[in-house]
Scaffold this motif. Structure first.
Motif, PDB file in Angstrom:
ATOM      1  N   ASN A   1     -51.266 -27.834 -54.279  1.00  0.00           N
ATOM      2  CA  ASN A   1     -51.734 -27.131 -53.092  1.00  0.00           C
ATOM      3  C   ASN A   1     -53.250 -27.121 -53.079  1.00  0.00           C
ATOM      4  OD1 ASN A   1     -52.598 -24.651 -51.466  1.00  0.00           O
ATOM      5  ND2 ASN A   1     -50.410 -24.754 -51.018  1.00  0.00           N
ATOM      6  N   ALA A   2     -53.845 -27.573 -51.969  1.00  0.00           N
ATOM      7  CA  ALA A   2     -55.303 -27.694 -51.887  1.00  0.00           C
ATOM      8  C   ALA A   2     -55.981 -26.346 -51.716  1.00  0.00           C
ATOM      9  CB  ALA A   2     -55.671 -28.614 -50.716  1.00  0.00           C
ATOM     10  N   ASN A   3     -55.255 -25.338 -51.217  1.00  0.00           N
ATOM     11  CA  ASN A   3     -55.874 -24.027 -50.993  1.00  0.00           C
ATOM     12  C   ASN A   3     -56.098 -23.249 -52.280  1.00  0.00           C
ATOM     13  OD1 ASN A   3     -55.982 -24.429 -48.251  1.00  0.00           O
ATOM     14  ND2 ASN A   3     -54.085 -23.321 -47.816  1.00  0.00           N
ATOM     15  N   ASN A   4     -55.111 -23.272 -53.173  1.00  0.00           N
ATOM     16  CA  ASN A   4     -55.208 -22.437 -54.381  1.00  0.00           C
ATOM     17  C   ASN A   4     -55.108 -23.238 -55.678  1.00  0.00           C
ATOM     18  OD1 ASN A   4     -52.414 -23.016 -54.600  1.00  0.00           O
ATOM     19  ND2 ASN A   4     -51.923 -21.215 -53.356  1.00  0.00           N
ATOM     20  N   GLN A   5     -55.006 -24.578 -55.579  1.00  0.00           N
ATOM     21  CA  GLN A   5     -54.917 -25.481 -56.731  1.00  0.00           C
ATOM     22  C   GLN A   5     -53.673 -25.248 -57.589  1.00  0.00           C
ATOM     23  OE1 GLN A   5     -58.304 -24.157 -55.967  1.00  0.00           O
ATOM     24  NE2 GLN A   5     -58.121 -26.013 -54.747  1.00  0.00           N
ATOM     25  N   SER A   6     -52.664 -24.602 -57.035  1.00  0.00           N
ATOM     26  CA  SER A   6     -51.407 -24.456 -57.771  1.00  0.00           C
ATOM     27  C   SER A   6     -50.675 -25.788 -57.804  1.00  0.00           C
ATOM     28  CB  SER A   6     -50.530 -23.385 -57.121  1.00  0.00           C
ATOM     29  OG  SER A   6     -50.235 -23.742 -55.781  1.00  0.00           O
ATOM     30  N   ARG A   7     -49.785 -25.960 -58.796  1.00  0.00           N
ATOM     31  CA  ARG A   7     -49.080 -27.215 -58.978  1.00  0.00           C
ATOM     32  C   ARG A   7     -47.576 -26.963 -59.070  1.00  0.00           C
ATOM     33  NH1 ARG A   7     -52.849 -30.908 -63.078  1.00  0.00           N
ATOM     34  NH2 ARG A   7     -54.576 -31.161 -61.583  1.00  0.00           N
ATOM     35  N   LEU A   8     -46.822 -27.881 -58.473  1.00  0.00           N
ATOM     36  CA  LEU A   8     -45.364 -27.791 -58.461  1.00  0.00           C
ATOM     37  C   LEU A   8     -44.778 -29.098 -58.960  1.00  0.00           C
ATOM     38  CD1 LEU A   8     -42.577 -26.585 -57.572  1.00  0.00           C
ATOM     39  CD2 LEU A   8     -43.034 -27.590 -55.313  1.00  0.00           C
TER      40      LEU A   8
ATOM     41  N   VAL B   1     -46.002 -15.396 -55.350  1.00  0.00           N
ATOM     42  CA  VAL B   1     -47.233 -14.689 -55.724  1.00  0.00           C
ATOM     43  C   VAL B   1     -47.898 -15.398 -56.901  1.00  0.00           C
ATOM     44  CG1 VAL B   1     -48.148 -12.536 -56.696  1.00  0.00           C
ATOM     45  CG2 VAL B   1     -46.494 -12.453 -54.827  1.00  0.00           C
ATOM     46  N   HIS B   2     -47.091 -15.832 -57.859  1.00  0.00           N
ATOM     47  CA  HIS B   2     -47.623 -16.575 -59.010  1.00  0.00           C
ATOM     48  C   HIS B   2     -48.330 -17.855 -58.555  1.00  0.00           C
ATOM     49  CE1 HIS B   2     -47.696 -18.853 -62.777  1.00  0.00           C
ATOM     50  NE2 HIS B   2     -46.987 -19.800 -62.181  1.00  0.00           N
ATOM     51  N   LEU B   3     -47.739 -18.582 -57.628  1.00  0.00           N
ATOM     52  CA  LEU B   3     -48.349 -19.810 -57.120  1.00  0.00           C
ATOM     53  C   LEU B   3     -49.608 -19.519 -56.313  1.00  0.00           C
ATOM     54  CD1 LEU B   3     -45.095 -21.684 -56.063  1.00  0.00           C
ATOM     55  CD2 LEU B   3     -46.576 -22.257 -57.993  1.00  0.00           C
ATOM     56  N   GLU B   4     -49.589 -18.464 -55.535  1.00  0.00           N
ATOM     57  CA  GLU B   4     -50.757 -18.103 -54.735  1.00  0.00           C
ATOM     58  C   GLU B   4     -51.953 -17.761 -55.611  1.00  0.00           C
ATOM     59  OE1 GLU B   4     -51.383 -17.518 -50.990  1.00  0.00           O
ATOM     60  OE2 GLU B   4     -50.228 -19.311 -51.483  1.00  0.00           O
ATOM     61  N   ARG B   5     -51.696 -17.316 -56.841  1.00  0.00           N
ATOM     62  CA  ARG B   5     -52.785 -17.031 -57.781  1.00  0.00           C
ATOM     63  C   ARG B   5     -53.313 -18.301 -58.433  1.00  0.00           C
ATOM     64  NH1 ARG B   5     -49.602 -12.285 -59.893  1.00  0.00           N
ATOM     65  NH2 ARG B   5     -48.933 -13.705 -61.565  1.00  0.00           N
ATOM     66  N   GLY B   6     -52.717 -19.441 -58.118  1.00  0.00           N
ATOM     67  CA  GLY B   6     -53.140 -20.694 -58.734  1.00  0.00           C
ATOM     68  C   GLY B   6     -52.296 -21.107 -59.917  1.00  0.00           C
ATOM     69  N   GLY B   7     -51.171 -20.420 -60.144  1.00  0.00           N
ATOM     70  CA  GLY B   7     -50.273 -20.806 -61.221  1.00  0.00           C
ATOM     71  C   GLY B   7     -49.471 -22.047 -60.869  1.00  0.00           C
ATOM     72  N   SER B   8     -48.676 -22.515 -61.814  1.00  0.00           N
ATOM     73  CA  SER B   8     -47.872 -23.712 -61.615  1.00  0.00           C
ATOM     74  C   SER B   8     -46.408 -23.417 -61.900  1.00  0.00           C
ATOM     75  CB  SER B   8     -48.365 -24.850 -62.512  1.00  0.00           C
ATOM     76  OG  SER B   8     -49.696 -25.208 -62.174  1.00  0.00           O
ATOM     77  N   LEU B   9     -45.537 -24.308 -61.411  1.00  0.00           N
ATOM     78  CA  LEU B   9     -44.093 -24.106 -61.527  1.00  0.00           C
ATOM     79  C   LEU B   9     -43.412 -25.421 -61.871  1.00  0.00           C
ATOM     80  CD1 LEU B   9     -41.439 -22.436 -61.058  1.00  0.00           C
ATOM     81  CD2 LEU B   9     -41.581 -23.152 -58.652  1.00  0.00           C
ATOM     82  N   LEU B  10     -42.533 -25.388 -62.868  1.00  0.00           N
ATOM     83  CA  LEU B  10     -41.615 -26.481 -63.172  1.00  0.00           C
ATOM     84  C   LEU B  10     -40.224 -26.007 -62.779  1.00  0.00           C
ATOM     85  CD1 LEU B  10     -40.612 -29.115 -64.430  1.00  0.00           C
ATOM     86  CD2 LEU B  10     -40.723 -28.016 -66.678  1.00  0.00           C
ATOM     87  N   LEU B  11     -39.637 -26.675 -61.790  1.00  0.00           N
ATOM     88  CA  LEU B  11     -38.337 -26.286 -61.251  1.00  0.00           C
ATOM     89  C   LEU B  11     -37.408 -27.488 -61.263  1.00  0.00           C
ATOM     90  CD1 LEU B  11     -36.496 -24.211 -59.794  1.00  0.00           C
ATOM     91  CD2 LEU B  11     -37.536 -24.968 -57.633  1.00  0.00           C
ATOM     92  N   ALA B  12     -36.243 -27.353 -61.896  1.00  0.00           N
ATOM     93  CA  ALA B  12     -35.261 -28.434 -61.975  1.00  0.00           C
ATOM     94  C   ALA B  12     -33.930 -27.926 -61.448  1.00  0.00           C
ATOM     95  CB  ALA B  12     -35.115 -28.921 -63.419  1.00  0.00           C
ATOM     96  N   LEU B  13     -33.413 -28.588 -60.400  1.00  0.00           N
ATOM     97  CA  LEU B  13     -32.208 -28.151 -59.716  1.00  0.00           C
ATOM     98  C   LEU B  13     -31.158 -29.256 -59.714  1.00  0.00           C
ATOM     99  CD1 LEU B  13     -33.906 -26.515 -56.599  1.00  0.00           C
ATOM    100  CD2 LEU B  13     -32.930 -25.307 -58.548  1.00  0.00           C
ATOM    101  N   ASP B  14     -29.923 -28.923 -60.071  1.00  0.00           N
ATOM    102  CA  ASP B  14     -28.822 -29.868 -60.017  1.00  0.00           C
ATOM    103  C   ASP B  14     -28.281 -29.972 -58.591  1.00  0.00           C
ATOM    104  OD1 ASP B  14     -28.930 -30.542 -62.652  1.00  0.00           O
ATOM    105  OD2 ASP B  14     -27.331 -29.192 -63.302  1.00  0.00           O
ATOM    106  N   PRO B  15     -27.444 -30.990 -58.320  1.00  0.00           N
ATOM    107  CA  PRO B  15     -26.841 -31.101 -56.984  1.00  0.00           C
ATOM    108  C   PRO B  15     -25.976 -29.890 -56.646  1.00  0.00           C
ATOM    109  CG  PRO B  15     -26.575 -33.143 -58.221  1.00  0.00           C
ATOM    110  CD  PRO B  15     -27.092 -32.124 -59.186  1.00  0.00           C
ATOM    111  N   VAL B  16     -25.911 -29.575 -55.378  1.00  0.00           N
ATOM    112  CA  VAL B  16     -25.081 -28.457 -54.915  1.00  0.00           C
ATOM    113  C   VAL B  16     -23.613 -28.801 -55.160  1.00  0.00           C
ATOM    114  CG1 VAL B  16     -24.353 -27.126 -52.905  1.00  0.00           C
ATOM    115  CG2 VAL B  16     -26.761 -27.749 -53.204  1.00  0.00           C
ATOM    116  N   GLY B  17     -22.924 -27.915 -55.847  1.00  0.00           N
ATOM    117  CA  GLY B  17     -21.505 -28.100 -56.096  1.00  0.00           C
ATOM    118  C   GLY B  17     -21.165 -28.624 -57.462  1.00  0.00           C
ATOM    119  N   GLN B  18     -22.110 -29.231 -58.167  1.00  0.00           N
ATOM    120  CA  GLN B  18     -21.824 -29.761 -59.496  1.00  0.00           C
ATOM    121  C   GLN B  18     -22.046 -28.678 -60.541  1.00  0.00           C
ATOM    122  OE1 GLN B  18     -24.353 -32.608 -61.606  1.00  0.00           O
ATOM    123  NE2 GLN B  18     -22.619 -34.013 -61.708  1.00  0.00           N
ATOM    124  N   GLY B  19     -21.032 -27.896 -60.771  1.00  0.00           N
ATOM    125  CA  GLY B  19     -21.113 -26.831 -61.762  1.00  0.00           C
ATOM    126  C   GLY B  19     -21.775 -25.562 -61.266  1.00  0.00           C
TER     127      GLY B  19
END
Length: 376
Positions: A257-264, A108-126
Motif C-alpha cells: 500500500n502506497a499510503n502507509n507502506q503496509s505489505r500483504l 488497524v494493524h495494516l493502517e499503522r504500516g504493519g504487514s500480513l501473511l494470509l494463506a487461505l485454502d479453497p472454499v469447501g475443502q475441509g
C-alpha cells in the motif's frame, strides 16, 4: 554476619528473579512474548493452523524461519487489539471466515504500516474460509489490488478422490513472468513450488492505493462447485464455461500500500506453510524436501520484514544451484573418467556410459555421457 546474610538472601532473590526472566524470554521467543516482531493468530473459532502445534499441520517450522531472519515470534488473539509493536501478523489456513471484528483489528494493524501473511485454502475443502465477495475479498481488493477466487485449481489428472484428500491434491506452481526479487531464483532456475489444493487469486498491478504482483501460477481451471467434496455422489470435476475460471491462474500475490507502506502476502494454499507439507524435511534429516518452497517462503519472510534484498537467502542451507553449461568439447583431458556398464538398461538416453568431473576456485563441473542424447 546478619548484615551479610540479609544481603546474601537479597542477592539470591534477585538471581532467582533474573533466572525467571531469562526462562520467560527463552520460551517467549516462540510462544509467550508479549509484543513479538511476528505474531501468529491463535483463534479457536477460526480453526487455523497453529504455531503451538509441532505436528504435521503445525507452523513451528515457519516460526523458526522467521527467527532465523532475526524476528521474535509469538501468538495473539483477535479478541483484543493487535499490539502496536507487532510488525507482521500471520494467519495460515483458517477454516472459517474472518468476522467483521477480526478483520477490523487486522485492518488497524495494516493502517499503522504493519504487514500480513494470509494463506487461505479453497472454499469447501475441509472448511469454509473467506469466499469471493466476502470481507477479505472486498477490503483487500480495494486497498491492495488482490481478490479472492473460490475454486480448487484442477489439472486434467484430478479425480474427486484426489480433490477430497489434501495429501493427494499436490500440484506444482511455477514462478510468474514478472520482475520481483522474491521469485527471482525460482525464475532463474525454473524451480517449481509444490502446493496442496491450490486456490485462485486475482492480482492487479495498478490499484488506487497500491500495486500487486502475482507470484505463482498454475495452468488449469478453478472448480467452483463445492459439491465435488461430497462423500456420496459428488459433482463431477469438469470445466464449466462462465462458471469456472480457466487458463493461467494466479495462486499467490504480494501487494504494498502506497499510503502507509503496509505489505500483504496472500497465498491460495495453507499447507504450503505447514510442518509436514511445504516445509517438510527429507525423512531423518533437517534438509528441506521441497527446496522451491523454502526459497519462496524464506524470501517472502525477508520481504515482509523489510530486510535489504542483498541479505535475502537464495537457497536453503546446504544447497547449491545446478545449471546446464554448454557442451564438454572444450574439456580436453580434464577430469578423471569413471565408466559404467552399458548393458544395465536398454533405454539409451538414460544409460550412463561415463562420468567425469573437475573443480576450480568457483565451480564444480560434472559431465555425464549417455549412449544417446537425452531429451532436452
Amino acid at each position: 554476619m546478619w548484615f551479610g546474610r540479609r544481603h546474601l538472601r537479597r542477592a539470591q532473590q534477585i538471581a532467582v528473579f533474573i533466572a525467571v526472566l531469562v526462562i520467560l524470554g527463552m520460551t517467549g521467543t516462540v510462544y509467550m512474548q508479549s509484543v513479538p516482531t511476528v505474531a501468529f493468530i491463535e483463534e479457536r473459532d477460526l480453526q487455523m493452523a497453529s504455531v503451538t502445534d509441532n505436528g504435521p499441520d503445525g507452523l513451528t517450522r515457519l516460526a523458526a524461519l522467521f527467527q532465523q531472519q532475526g524476528a521474535s515470534t509469538g501468538f495473539i488473539r483477535l479478541d483484543d487489539p493487535i499490539p502496536e509493536g507487532v510488525r507482521v501478523v500471520v494467519l495460515v489456513r483458517p477454516r472459517r471466515a474472518l468476522s467483521a471484528e477480526y478483520l477490523s483489528r487486522i485492518w488497524v494493524h495494516l493502517e499503522r504500516g504493519g504487514s500480513l501473511l494470509l494463506a487461505l485454502d479453497p472454499v469447501g475443502q475441509g472448511g469454509n474460509p473467506d469466499a469471493q465477495g466476502g470481507g477479505v475479498d472486498r477490503l483487500f481488493g480495494q486497498a491492495y489490488g488482490v481478490r479472492l477466487l473460490n475454486g480448487l485449481i484442477v489439472e486434467p489428472w484430478y479425480t474427486n478422490e484426489v480433490a477430497q484428500d489434501v495429501r493427494r491434491s499436490a500440484i506444482y506452481a511455477q514462478a510468474n513472468a514478472i520482475d520481483h526479487p522474491v521469485i527471482q531464483p525460482l525464475q532463474a532456475y525454473d524451480l517449481p513450488v509444490l502446493m496442496w489444493g491450490a486456490r485462485g487469486i486475482r492480482s492487479e498491478f495498478f490499484a488506487p492505493y497500491s500495486s500487486a504482483s502475482g507470484l505463482l501460477y498454475i495452468d488449469g481451471f478453478g472448480e467452483n462447485n463445492p459439491q465435488i467434496y461430497r462423500a456420496e455422489d459428488p459433482a463431477p470435476l469438469m470445466p464449466n464455461i462462465g462458471a469456472d475460471d480457466q487458463g493461467r491462474l494466479i495462486t499467490a500475490a504480494l501487494a504494498e500500500n502506497a499510503n502507509n507502506q503496509s505489505r500483504l502476502a496472500l497465498f491460495g494454499d495453507g499447507e504450503l506453510f505447514q510442518n509436514d507439507y511445504g516445509l517438510a524435511p527429507i525423512p531423518g534429516t533437517q534438509t528441506p524436501l521441497h527446496a522451491g518452497n523454502y526459497v519462496l517462503i524464506q524470501r517472502t519472510i525477508s520481504w515482509l520484514l523489510g530486510l535489504p534484498v542483498e541479505e535475502w537467502r537464495a537457497l536453503p542451507s546446504g544447497f547449491t544451484w545446478l545449471q546446464i553449461d554448454g557442451v564438454g568439447d572444450d574439456w580436453g583431458t580434464q577430469g578423471a573418467i569413471t565408466t559404467d556398464a552399458e548393458d544395465d538398461t536398454t533405454i539409451h538416453p538414460q544409460n550412463i556410459r561415463q562420468v567425469r568431473a573437475f573443480r576450480n576456485q568457483d565451480y564444480l563441473y560434472l559431465q555425464v555421457e549417455t549412449l544417446s542424447p537425452p531429451e532436452q
